[in-house]
Design a protein around this motif. Sequence first.
Motif, PDB file in Angstrom:
ATOM      1  N   ARG A   1      -6.545 -10.695  -7.012  1.00 54.79           N
ATOM      2  CA  ARG A   1      -5.855 -11.760  -7.225  1.00 54.79           C
ATOM      3  C   ARG A   1      -4.976 -12.303  -5.889  1.00 54.79           C
ATOM      4  O   ARG A   1      -4.546 -11.210  -5.305  1.00 54.79           O
ATOM      5  N   ASP A   2      -5.163 -13.484  -5.513  1.00 61.30           N
ATOM      6  CA  ASP A   2      -4.591 -13.903  -4.108  1.00 61.30           C
ATOM      7  C   ASP A   2      -3.132 -14.156  -4.596  1.00 61.30           C
ATOM      8  O   ASP A   2      -2.757 -14.935  -5.243  1.00 61.30           O
TER       9      ASP A   2
ATOM     10  N   PRO B   1      -0.839 -13.648   4.190  1.00 59.89           N
ATOM     11  CA  PRO B   1      -1.705 -13.336   3.254  1.00 59.89           C
ATOM     12  C   PRO B   1      -1.448 -11.808   2.468  1.00 59.89           C
ATOM     13  O   PRO B   1      -0.881 -10.982   2.858  1.00 59.89           O
TER      14      PRO B   1
ATOM     15  N   LEU C   1      -3.337  -9.965  -0.909  1.00 61.60           N
ATOM     16  CA  LEU C   1      -4.378  -9.413  -2.187  1.00 61.60           C
ATOM     17  C   LEU C   1      -3.842  -8.424  -2.938  1.00 61.60           C
ATOM     18  O   LEU C   1      -3.505  -7.464  -2.603  1.00 61.60           O
TER      19      LEU C   1
ATOM     20  N   ASP D   1      -6.428 -12.175   8.433  1.00 63.20           N
ATOM     21  CA  ASP D   1      -6.933 -12.500   6.900  1.00 63.20           C
ATOM     22  C   ASP D   1      -8.303 -11.747   6.651  1.00 63.20           C
ATOM     23  O   ASP D   1      -8.494 -11.286   5.596  1.00 63.20           O
TER      24      ASP D   1
ATOM     25  N   THR E   1      -1.120 -14.666  -1.557  1.00 59.94           N
ATOM     26  CA  THR E   1      -0.656 -15.379  -0.285  1.00 59.94           C
ATOM     27  C   THR E   1       0.713 -16.205  -0.798  1.00 59.94           C
ATOM     28  O   THR E   1       0.743 -17.035  -1.436  1.00 59.94           O
TER      29      THR E   1
ATOM     30  N   ARG F   1      -9.321  -9.044   3.592  1.00 62.82           N
ATOM     31  CA  ARG F   1     -10.327  -9.654   2.693  1.00 62.82           C
ATOM     32  C   ARG F   1     -11.644  -8.317   2.814  1.00 62.82           C
ATOM     33  O   ARG F   1     -12.046  -7.775   1.732  1.00 62.82           O
TER      34      ARG F   1
END
Length: 279
Positions: free
Chosen positions: A77-78, A102, A104, A59, A80, A63
């Motif tokens: 925008r997540d 996860p 993104l 994760d 997940t 990011r």
Amino acid sequence: MGTLAYSLRDFLRLSAYLLSHPQLRILGLNALEHQNSGYSAPPIFEAVIELRLDPHLSDSQIRKLAKMMAREYPNVRDETEVEFKIDLIGEEPKPSVVSKSPSLRLSSDNEVNSVTVKKDRIFLSRLAPYCGWGEFFDRFSFVLKSISKEYKSRNVKRLGLRYRNRIDIPIDEAVPVLHYEDYLSAHITLPEVLDPLGFYTWRIDKPFEELGLRAMVASETVPPEIPKTGAFLLDIDVYFSPNISFGKVDFSERLLEMRNLKNRIFESVITDKARANFH
């Protein structure tokens, strides 16, 4: 007068050289793109380059990559995906998380360019209007530069180049039937009792062993978005699965080979009647 003969490999190397030299690409690659298509209104509504890797990213690494690409893709925008399990035994339901994937999605300000980063893959998407191969590959080069430090120790499981085309054609109001076989040379032959049809779908999966590539080609009817027209999709996905180190893949050369094959397939599948709609 002498004649110069060049092999396909020579052509691909020249194209790769143009890709790495912006001042030449303006004169060379854009001309090649125009020569190959010649369409003022190509039917492409999405172009995608997908890269699958192993082992997976954490994760925090996902990011971190999002931050590294923020200059070109400031919107995050997540997306997940979480899978739950609910235990109904007992007085009260007890939900628990089974798995978490996860993801993104990074996008440009106008939303037509995006990069999605998942734990096992990353893909670049360009929506219509298509920008041309030069700009599209430039965006992928930016992604490669951003991810190279995180991915250099990983293996490339799959490199894919996918073009999704939407072909809109006029329909005679007196006889509102879509004869898609007039626009595609690849189609289903039907007995009279089943013709004309209201919906179809087909898919072809073919290896090109001499190139080390595979292609999945699919087509289906879709609801029209323009009055008095019918519409269908032509989806071409060319890929290879090397399972070799990230640093050993010549992305520019392989993608050019894949693009050339994609163009060959597209031109062989559409008819002159379809081509008339792209000008």
